[in-house]
Design a protein around this motif. Structure first.
Motif, PDB file in Angstrom:
ATOM      1  N   ALA A   1       0.621  -1.192   0.097  1.00 50.08           N
ATOM      2  CA  ALA A   1       0.023  -0.146  -0.075  1.00 50.08           C
ATOM      3  C   ALA A   1       1.144   0.970  -0.112  1.00 50.08           C
ATOM      4  O   ALA A   1       0.618   2.015  -0.890  1.00 50.08           O
ATOM      5  N   LEU A   2       1.721   1.532   0.880  1.00 51.39           N
ATOM      6  CA  LEU A   2       2.937   2.214   0.586  1.00 51.39           C
ATOM      7  C   LEU A   2       3.494   2.144  -0.402  1.00 51.39           C
ATOM      8  O   LEU A   2       3.976   3.747  -0.448  1.00 51.39           O
ATOM      9  N   SER A   3       3.675   1.699  -1.341  1.00 48.61           N
ATOM     10  CA  SER A   3       4.429   1.725  -2.687  1.00 48.61           C
ATOM     11  C   SER A   3       3.774   2.722  -3.020  1.00 48.61           C
ATOM     12  O   SER A   3       4.576   3.136  -4.194  1.00 48.61           O
ATOM     13  N   PHE A   4       2.348   3.014  -3.334  1.00 51.15           N
ATOM     14  CA  PHE A   4       1.678   3.197  -4.215  1.00 51.15           C
ATOM     15  C   PHE A   4       1.739   4.302  -3.791  1.00 51.15           C
ATOM     16  O   PHE A   4       0.809   5.213  -4.937  1.00 51.15           O
ATOM     17  N   GLY A   5       2.064   4.406  -2.870  1.00 50.40           N
ATOM     18  CA  GLY A   5       2.137   6.321  -2.354  1.00 50.40           C
ATOM     19  C   GLY A   5       0.826   6.162  -1.303  1.00 50.40           C
ATOM     20  O   GLY A   5       0.731   7.385  -0.734  1.00 50.40           O
ATOM     21  N   ALA A   6      -0.098   5.622  -0.927  1.00 49.93           N
ATOM     22  CA  ALA A   6      -0.526   5.618   0.241  1.00 49.93           C
ATOM     23  C   ALA A   6      -0.265   6.333   1.774  1.00 49.93           C
ATOM     24  O   ALA A   6       0.873   5.562   1.950  1.00 49.93           O
ATOM     25  N   ARG A   7      -0.939   6.801   2.349  1.00 51.94           N
ATOM     26  CA  ARG A   7      -0.389   7.482   3.812  1.00 51.94           C
ATOM     27  C   ARG A   7      -1.675   6.762   4.872  1.00 51.94           C
ATOM     28  O   ARG A   7      -1.653   8.069   5.899  1.00 51.94           O
ATOM     29  N   LEU A   8      -2.259   6.685   4.133  1.00 50.99           N
ATOM     30  CA  LEU A   8      -3.318   6.373   5.139  1.00 50.99           C
ATOM     31  C   LEU A   8      -4.049   4.670   4.646  1.00 50.99           C
ATOM     32  O   LEU A   8      -4.076   4.559   3.906  1.00 50.99           O
ATOM     33  N   ILE A   9      -3.314   4.215   5.752  1.00 53.22           N
ATOM     34  CA  ILE A   9      -3.798   2.843   5.696  1.00 53.22           C
ATOM     35  C   ILE A   9      -4.847   2.425   6.535  1.00 53.22           C
ATOM     36  O   ILE A   9      -5.597   2.418   8.104  1.00 53.22           O
ATOM     37  N   VAL A  10      -5.737   1.474   6.416  1.00 51.55           N
ATOM     38  CA  VAL A  10      -7.307   0.926   7.778  1.00 51.55           C
ATOM     39  C   VAL A  10      -6.718  -0.212   7.594  1.00 51.55           C
ATOM     40  O   VAL A  10      -6.438  -1.469   6.607  1.00 51.55           O
ATOM     41  N   LEU A  11      -6.605  -0.667   8.790  1.00 54.54           N
ATOM     42  CA  LEU A  11      -6.554  -2.320   9.530  1.00 54.54           C
ATOM     43  C   LEU A  11      -8.002  -3.007   9.931  1.00 54.54           C
ATOM     44  O   LEU A  11      -8.340  -2.189  11.146  1.00 54.54           O
TER      45      LEU A  11
ATOM     46  N   PHE B   1      -2.990   5.663  10.517  1.00 55.27           N
ATOM     47  CA  PHE B   1      -3.686   4.351  10.433  1.00 55.27           C
ATOM     48  C   PHE B   1      -4.969   4.014  11.110  1.00 55.27           C
ATOM     49  O   PHE B   1      -5.182   5.648  11.855  1.00 55.27           O
ATOM     50  N   LEU B   2      -6.286   4.252  10.487  1.00 55.24           N
ATOM     51  CA  LEU B   2      -7.887   3.604  10.709  1.00 55.24           C
ATOM     52  C   LEU B   2      -7.524   2.478  11.285  1.00 55.24           C
ATOM     53  O   LEU B   2      -7.362   1.487  10.909  1.00 55.24           O
ATOM     54  N   PHE B   3      -7.434   2.013  13.022  1.00 56.91           N
ATOM     55  CA  PHE B   3      -8.127   0.487  13.224  1.00 56.91           C
ATOM     56  C   PHE B   3      -9.052   0.700  13.983  1.00 56.91           C
ATOM     57  O   PHE B   3      -9.860   0.890  14.278  1.00 56.91           O
ATOM     58  N   ILE B   4      -9.260  -0.542  13.266  1.00 54.51           N
ATOM     59  CA  ILE B   4     -10.990  -1.139  13.187  1.00 54.51           C
ATOM     60  C   ILE B   4     -10.829  -3.025  14.159  1.00 54.51           C
ATOM     61  O   ILE B   4      -9.995  -3.576  14.342  1.00 54.51           O
ATOM     62  N   SER B   5     -11.417  -2.380  15.541  1.00 56.44           N
ATOM     63  CA  SER B   5     -10.803  -3.589  16.396  1.00 56.44           C
ATOM     64  C   SER B   5     -12.158  -3.693  17.435  1.00 56.44           C
ATOM     65  O   SER B   5     -12.479  -2.972  17.673  1.00 56.44           O
ATOM     66  N   HIS B   6     -12.377  -4.902  17.981  1.00 55.71           N
ATOM     67  CA  HIS B   6     -13.504  -5.243  19.134  1.00 55.71           C
ATOM     68  C   HIS B   6     -12.766  -5.465  20.463  1.00 55.71           C
ATOM     69  O   HIS B   6     -13.538  -5.425  21.039  1.00 55.71           O
ATOM     70  N   HIS B   7     -10.880  -5.150  20.287  1.00 56.95           N
ATOM     71  CA  HIS B   7     -10.363  -5.603  21.080  1.00 56.95           C
ATOM     72  C   HIS B   7     -10.338  -3.980  21.946  1.00 56.95           C
ATOM     73  O   HIS B   7      -9.537  -2.896  21.553  1.00 56.95           O
ATOM     74  N   LEU B   8     -10.572  -3.655  23.162  1.00 53.79           N
ATOM     75  CA  LEU B   8     -11.006  -2.010  23.518  1.00 53.79           C
ATOM     76  C   LEU B   8      -9.711  -1.824  24.490  1.00 53.79           C
ATOM     77  O   LEU B   8      -9.078  -1.023  24.031  1.00 53.79           O
ATOM     78  N   GLN B   9      -8.689  -3.095  24.581  1.00 54.30           N
ATOM     79  CA  GLN B   9      -7.515  -2.892  25.370  1.00 54.30           C
ATOM     80  C   GLN B   9      -6.772  -2.743  24.120  1.00 54.30           C
ATOM     81  O   GLN B   9      -5.976  -1.800  24.347  1.00 54.30           O
ATOM     82  N   GLU B  10      -6.967  -3.240  23.330  1.00 56.25           N
ATOM     83  CA  GLU B  10      -5.902  -2.702  22.345  1.00 56.25           C
ATOM     84  C   GLU B  10      -6.021  -0.919  21.731  1.00 56.25           C
ATOM     85  O   GLU B  10      -5.098  -0.764  21.144  1.00 56.25           O
ATOM     86  N   VAL B  11      -7.294  -0.207  22.180  1.00 60.95           N
ATOM     87  CA  VAL B  11      -7.320   0.705  21.459  1.00 60.95           C
ATOM     88  C   VAL B  11      -7.045   1.448  22.012  1.00 60.95           C
ATOM     89  O   VAL B  11      -6.159   2.697  21.802  1.00 60.95           O
ATOM     90  N   TYR B  12      -7.397   1.279  23.314  1.00 62.08           N
ATOM     91  CA  TYR B  12      -6.259   1.870  24.651  1.00 62.08           C
ATOM     92  C   TYR B  12      -4.470   1.901  24.779  1.00 62.08           C
ATOM     93  O   TYR B  12      -3.869   2.995  24.723  1.00 62.08           O
ATOM     94  N   GLU B  13      -4.053   0.397  24.232  1.00 64.58           N
ATOM     95  CA  GLU B  13      -2.380   0.243  24.037  1.00 64.58           C
ATOM     96  C   GLU B  13      -1.959   1.560  22.752  1.00 64.58           C
ATOM     97  O   GLU B  13      -1.089   1.911  22.517  1.00 64.58           O
TER      98      GLU B  13
END
Length: 522
Positions: free
Chosen positions: A175-185, A214-226
Motif C-alpha cells: 500500500a505504501l509503495s503506491f503512495g498511500a499515507r492512510l492505511i485501514v487495518l 492508520f484507521l484501526f478497526i477492532s473489537h478489542h478495546l484494550q488494543e484501542v487503549y494501547e
C-alpha cells in the motif's frame, strides 16, 4: 463528554497544521431500504492511529468501502490531505491515497512476496526488454522496498508460506509503495498471538513517526487503549462521538457503543464454586498428552459444571492443544477420554461420537461453509439425525436450525439465509450452534470471540458458561483476558508447559505475566 474531533492534538510525524489524512463529513449511504450510514463523519490526522469502533452493523465496513473507493456515497464528501477524493472507478488514484489491510489476507498465496508487492505494476517494478518482466530487477526492487519499511521478509518466499503477521506487513508495504499515507487495518490482530500483536504495534508506531496514518478497526478495546490516540464511535449507522482515548474511560466507551450502560465482557468473573467442582468426577481427562516440539505432557481434568481456561499464545501450544483434544491432530503420546470413554487419537468423527463439541479459532477457515445457508452450517454435525436411512430432509434441517437460531438469538432473515450475509458476531453464533447441535459432554472453544463486537462477545461467553452450568465440561483456549474471565480455573501455558494455575480471582497483571513467561505460580 467532550467531542474531540474539532481540535485533535498534533499527531506523531505530522507537521503542525497539516491537513487531515482523511476527512469525511455528512456521509450517507443506503443499500435499498437499508440505511447503512446516516450522515457520519470522521477525521484522521497524519501520523495518527485512530480507532473506529462500534457493534456489528454500526456502519464501520460501509464507511471503509466509501473511504477506499469501493462505494460512492449518496451524500456527503470525502477528502484526502485536503484534496477531494479521486473519481470513483479510478483505481490507481484511490490506491495512491488509501489502502485497506483486511482480517482475511488479500495476498495471492501461490505468488512470491515480490510478485504480490508489484501485482498489476510489474512494468514499473522491473520491466525487461520487449515488455518482458525483469525478474532480477523485480526481486531487487522488492527487497529495497521491504528494507525501506523495515519489513524482514524474503521477497522470493511464497506468500502461502508466510505467517499471518508477515502477510500483513507485506500488504502494508504494498500500500505504501503506491503512495498511500492512510492505511485501514480491519481487525488486524484477530489471528495474531500476543507477541505478534506487539510486533505489529511496534511497526505501526514506527510508520506513524514517518507520517503514516492508520484507521484501526477492532473489537478489542484494550488494543484501542494501547495503540490509538483517538477514537470514533458509530452506532446504528450514526456518529456517536469522537474523543481522545486518554480522556475516555472504558465504561464510557462501552456505553457509547452499546447505547446503554450494559457491562462489557470485561466485567465477567466466574463464581467461587471450586469446592463443589473438586468433588465431582472429571468428565474430560487427558493422560500425559503431548505433541513433540509443541507442548509437554499434560494431565488435564475438567469436571461437570466447570469451565477450564487455557491461557497463552498460539506459539506456546494452546491452539495445537485444542486441535489435539478434538481429533484434528494426533498427539505424539498420551490419551484423551470423555466420561471414561477413550477417544481415538487424531479422529474427528470419534471425538464427535465421544461427545466433544468444537468452536474453532478461525470461523472463515474452519468454522463455516460460506456457500451454504445458516441451516446447513448449523446442522453439519447432525446430518445423520435429519432423515431416515442417511437422507437429509430439508424440513427437519430448517426446524432444527430454527431451534438453534432462537436459542442463540442469531440475527438472520431465516434458516435459508446464506451465512455470508450475517454479521461477524452472528456468523460466530452459527459456529457455536453447530458445536452444540449434538449436546456435547465437553465443549472446546479456541479464541471463541475473535473478531466479534462486545455484545456478541458477552453473549457467546454466556453460552459457554451456560453449557457448563447445565452439566457439561468446557475448555476455553485463548490469550484474550475477557474470554478467560468466565473460567473457574485457568492454566497458563508458556513454551508448551503449564507455568501457572489460577482460580477465578486472578488479576490481569499476574495472568499476562504468566502467559509471557515472566511469572510462575502453581
Amino acid at each position: 463528554m467532550r467531542d474531540a474531533a474539532a481540535q485533535p492534538p498534533h499527531a506523531a510525524g505530522a507537521p503542525a497544521g497539516a491537513p487531515a489524512a482523511v476527512h469525511a463529513e455528512g456521509v450517507v449511504k443506503s443499500f435499498g431500504s437499508t440505511l447503512a450510514l446516516d450522515g457520519v463523519r470522521l477525521t484522521v490526522r497524519p501520523g495518527e492511529s485512530h480507532a473506529l469502533v462500534g457493534r456489528n452493523g454500526a456502519g464501520k465496513s460501509t464507511l471503509v468501502s466509501v473511504l477506499t473507493g469501493l462505494h460512492r456515497p449518496d451524500e456527503g464528501r470525502v477528502s484526502f490531505g485536503g484534496e477531494p477524493a479521486p473519481a470513483y472507478g479510478d483505481t490507481a488514484a484511490w490506491q495512491s491515497k488509501v489502502a485497506c489491510v483486511y482480517q482475511k489476507s488479500m495476498v495471492v498465496p501461490d505468488l512470491t512476496v515480490a510478485e504480490n508487492l508489484f501485482l498489476n505494476n510489474f512494468g514499473g517494478a522491473g520491466a525487461g526488454s520487449g515488455g518482458l518482466i525483469g525478474w532480477r530487477g523485480l526481486r531487487r526492487r522488492a527487497a529495497d522496498l521491504l528494507a525501506g519499511y523495515g519489513v524482514d521478509v524474503d521477497p522470493t518466499a511464497r506468500a502461502k508460506d508466510l505467517t499471518v503477521e508477515q502477510r500483513q506487513f507485506v500488504e502494508i508495504a504494498r500500500a505504501l509503495s503506491f503512495g498511500a499515507r492512510l492505511i485501514v487495518l480491519d481487525e488486524p490482530t484477530a489471528q495474531l498471538d500476543a507477541r505478534g500483536i506487539q510486533r505489529l504495534f511496534t511497526k505501526l508506531r514506527e510508520l506513524q513517526a514517518r507520517g503514516v496514518a492508520f484507521l484501526f478497526i477492532s473489537h478489542h478495546l484494550q488494543e484501542v487503549y494501547e495503540l490509538c490516540t483517538a477514537v470514533t464511535v458509530y452506532r446504528d449507522a450514526r456518529h456517536v462521538l469522537s474523543a481522545q482515548v486518554a480522556d475516555l474511560p472504558k465504561d464510557d466507551l462501552v456505553a457509547a457503543m452499546t447505547g446503554d450502560a450494559a457491562r462489557s465482557a470485561g466485567a465477567w468473573h466466574a463464581g467461587e464454586n471450586s469446592g463443589e467442582l473438586s468433588r465431582a468426577t472429571p468428565l474430560l481427562r487427558t493422560g500425559r498428552l503431548a505433541l513433540e516440539g509443541v507442548f509437554e505432557p499434560l494431565d488435564l481434568e475438567v469436571r461437570p459444571g466447570e469451565v477450564l481456561g487455557v491461557a497463552g499464545a498460539a506459539a506456546s501450544g494452546t491452539t495445537a492443544l485444542g486441535e489435539v483434544l478434538v481429533g484434528m491432530r494426533a498427539p505424539t503420546s498420551g490419551s484423551v477420554a470423555v466420561a471414561g470413554r477413550a477417544v481415538r487419537p487424531g479422529s474427528v468423527p470419534d471425538a464427535l461420537d465421544a461427545g466433544i463439541g468444537y468452536i474453532p479459532e478461525d470461523r472463515h477457515l474452519q468454522g463455516l461453509v460460506s456457500t451454504r445457508s445458516v441451516a446447513e452450517n448449523a446442522t453439519l454435525t447432525v446430518a445423520d439425525q435429519l432423515g431416515p436411512l442417511g437422507t437429509v430432509l430439508p424440513s427437519r434441517t430448517r426446524a432444527f436450525a430454527r431451534t438453534m437460531i432462537e436459542a442463540l438469538d442469531i440475527k438472520t432473515t431465516g434458516p435459508e439465509q446464506q451465512v455470508t450475509g450475517l454479521s461477524g458476531g452472528n456468523q460466530q453464533k452459527v459456529v457455536v450452534a453447530r458445536a452444540l447441535a449434538r449436546n456435547p459432554k465437553a465443549l472446546v472453544a479456541v479464541r471463541p470471540t475473535a473478531g466479534v463486537d462486545i455484545k456478541s462477545k458477552d453473549s457467546l461467553l454466556g453460552v459457554v458458561r451456560r453449557v457448563a452450568d447445565e452439566g457439561s465440561a468446557a475448555v476455553i483456549i485463548s490469550d484474550e483476558l475477557d474470554d478467560l474471565r468466565v473460567c473457574d480455573r485457568v492454566l497458563a501455558l508458556f513454551h508448551g508447559r503449564v507455568v501457572a494455575t489460577f482460580g477465578s480471582g486472578w488479576s490481569d497483571r499476574e495472568l499476562v505475566a504468566a502467559m509471557e513467561g515472566v511469572g510462575e505460580r502453581e
